[in-house]
Enzyme design. Sequence first.
Site, short mmCIF file in Angstrom:
data_model
loop_
_atom_site.label_atom_id
_atom_site.label_comp_id
_atom_site.label_asym_id
_atom_site.label_seq_id
_atom_site.Cartn_x
_atom_site.Cartn_y
_atom_site.Cartn_z
N LYS A 206 -34.92 20.34 -54.10
CA LYS A 206 -35.40 19.85 -55.39
C LYS A 206 -36.30 18.62 -55.19
CE LYS A 206 -33.59 18.34 -59.85
NZ LYS A 206 -32.41 18.21 -60.71
N GLU A 212 -31.47 15.94 -44.23
CA GLU A 212 -31.05 17.10 -43.43
C GLU A 212 -32.08 18.22 -43.54
OE1 GLU A 212 -29.22 15.42 -45.61
OE2 GLU A 212 -27.08 15.49 -45.16
N GLY A 267 -28.99 20.47 -59.20
CA GLY A 267 -28.93 21.17 -57.92
C GLY A 267 -27.87 22.27 -57.89
N ARG A 268 -26.64 21.93 -58.29
CA ARG A 268 -25.55 22.91 -58.18
C ARG A 268 -25.60 23.95 -59.30
NH1 ARG A 268 -24.20 17.97 -59.16
NH2 ARG A 268 -22.99 17.29 -60.96
N GLU A 353 -18.09 18.27 -57.55
CA GLU A 353 -19.23 17.36 -57.71
C GLU A 353 -19.44 17.08 -59.20
OE1 GLU A 353 -22.49 18.46 -55.13
OE2 GLU A 353 -23.84 17.11 -56.17
N HIS A 384 -1.25 35.29 -45.40
CA HIS A 384 -0.64 35.13 -44.07
C HIS A 384 -0.80 33.71 -43.58
CE1 HIS A 384 -0.07 39.49 -43.67
NE2 HIS A 384 -1.08 39.51 -44.52
N LYS A 512 -26.72 9.83 -49.09
CA LYS A 512 -28.14 9.92 -48.71
C LYS A 512 -28.69 8.54 -48.35
CE LYS A 512 -29.15 14.05 -51.47
NZ LYS A 512 -30.06 14.78 -52.35
C1 G6Q Z 1 -26.26 19.16 -56.39
C2 G6Q Z 1 -26.41 17.93 -55.65
C3 G6Q Z 1 -26.71 18.12 -54.18
C4 G6Q Z 1 -28.15 18.54 -53.88
C5 G6Q Z 1 -28.41 18.39 -52.39
C6 G6Q Z 1 -29.79 18.84 -52.01
O1 G6Q Z 1 -26.02 19.22 -57.57
O2 G6Q Z 1 -27.33 17.10 -56.24
O3 G6Q Z 1 -25.84 19.03 -53.57
O4 G6Q Z 1 -28.35 19.86 -54.29
O5 G6Q Z 1 -28.20 17.06 -52.03
O6 G6Q Z 1 -30.77 18.13 -52.69
P1 G6Q Z 1 -32.27 18.61 -52.67
O7 G6Q Z 1 -32.34 19.95 -53.31
O8 G6Q Z 1 -33.05 17.59 -53.42
O9 G6Q Z 1 -32.67 18.69 -51.22
#
Ligand code: G6Q
Length: 555
Positions: A206, A212, A267-268, A353, A384, A512
Amino acid sequence: MSALTRSPAWQALEAHAATARRLCLRTLFREDPSRFETHSLTAGPIFIDWSKHLVTGETRQLLLSLARQQGLEAAIGDLFGGALVNHTERRAALHTALRDRSGQPVLFGGRDVMPGVRDVLARMRRFSDAIRDGSLRGHTGLPFDAVVNIGIGGSDLGPSMVVEALRAHGRDDLRVRFVSNVDDTHLVETLRDLDPARTLFIVSSKTFTTQETMTNAASARQWLVASLGDAAAVGAHFAAVSTNVGATAMFGIPSDRVFEFWDWVGGRYSLWSAIGLPIAIAVGMDRFEALLEGAHAMDRHFRSAPLDINGPAVLGLLGVWYANFLGCATHAVLPYDQYLHRLPAYLQQLDMESSGKRIDRSGDPVEHATGPVLWGEPGTNGQHAFFQLLHQGTQMVPADFIVAARGVRQLGRHHDILLANCLAQTQALAFGKTEAEAYAEMERAGMSAGEARRLAPYRTFPGNRPSTTILLEALTPSSLGALIALYEHRVYVQSVIWEINPFDQWGVELGKQLAGGVLSTLESRQGGVDLDASTRGLLTRIALAGDAPPAQGSR
Ligand code: G6Q
């Protein structure tokens, strides 16, 4: 005490909980032959049996009073209506618009967002079709046989979970993989059997700044350029999904390969947007749209069903019941479906989250529990392993059992055995086995009376352990879409009751921010004076260990 915990509806539930703790499910079922009918509902394509919960008619009424007191119905309208429900970031959370199939406008800030949504969907269709039919090719003219999505968190968990769930619809000649971890082994192991000339990367981020993802993307670009010997190959082998179009251009991705989404998509909650591009490539755009249809069916149900037969509302209120009034600190999600093996990990992010918050909407610390720890594994494997604690441990763990009536594959008796195990587990959790029953069973098996008496306490199951059974007719793109939306809305319902913002994630932002500071100290090999003693000590040990020689792989 906060206004919420002092409120009449909350206080009434607290008083009621003292007796509800002693409820016996055997008795509740015996005394009410219609309990299954009155405690089950249909939400879109999903059937939900919540009869095996520690609730009575009174519990139900009291929970509904709490929902009304907290303005749940109006809050549902706010969500769909584009209100700034994410108040800390001053954003709407309009993920429901991404799967809106009604043809009606969805207004945000006075503007209809739907033309933009439809435009991106059309572009996703053209792009995914062209990858799938081989008409879009790599730098050397070869069609793609592998797609690697590079993203993390919300830009990884949703699409990777769905691609796994719909694997039955995937193609062997088009592998779709996901790299999320900055640990180089993830990228190296993902790429080691791929042909660079036939590999397409999708960088999903996003913000397009996540450490990463950008590190993995840069290494993937190096791998590609080194193998193909031409920096110009990047344009043909990379696509991006982002709200940060400027940064994608800087990376070298042509604008016709950049798929946009918007600030009002968290994001989620983003798998319904272009973040779902790897899904469309893996299973085809028609199936991706069927996923959206299923979610939209759940949205319609959530908006229109009365609260007492509203799936997300009922599940959300049960979550509140256990977290706040019966003291349950965890919640298990147990898909009896191997294709759903990544669902618990996905829901962990969605739920924890969103609900892992301690400050309410007025800026004050909450005085009640918020989100429980969510965890799980597919059944029957869990049986199990950790099911022991569910049956006989000292904690109560409400559990969701998710299963499809019809299996995707039709191999012998497998699906019947799976179903039987699923149902038997919820039965055992709810109704248990008394000491007398355990004793009689051992006696019947020929055990001596003394030995049976000695073992009976160990072989007793207390029962009254709550579970929900979530039944799909079959796992299809559409029922999967509905299932995910069910959980999304359940999270929203709880947030309304708890008066928290489920759409921000300052805890994730902290990670971050902090990693950057430690990294510069680590790379400069100089202990920063302003570091705490533990971090400084660990950095010193790391520096002493030096750089290990690189591992020698078989390829
Ligand atoms: C989701 C969070 C988090 C995010 C990641 C990746 O709701 O905000 O999991 O999706 O940190 O972020 P970017 O899409 O900006 O790389």
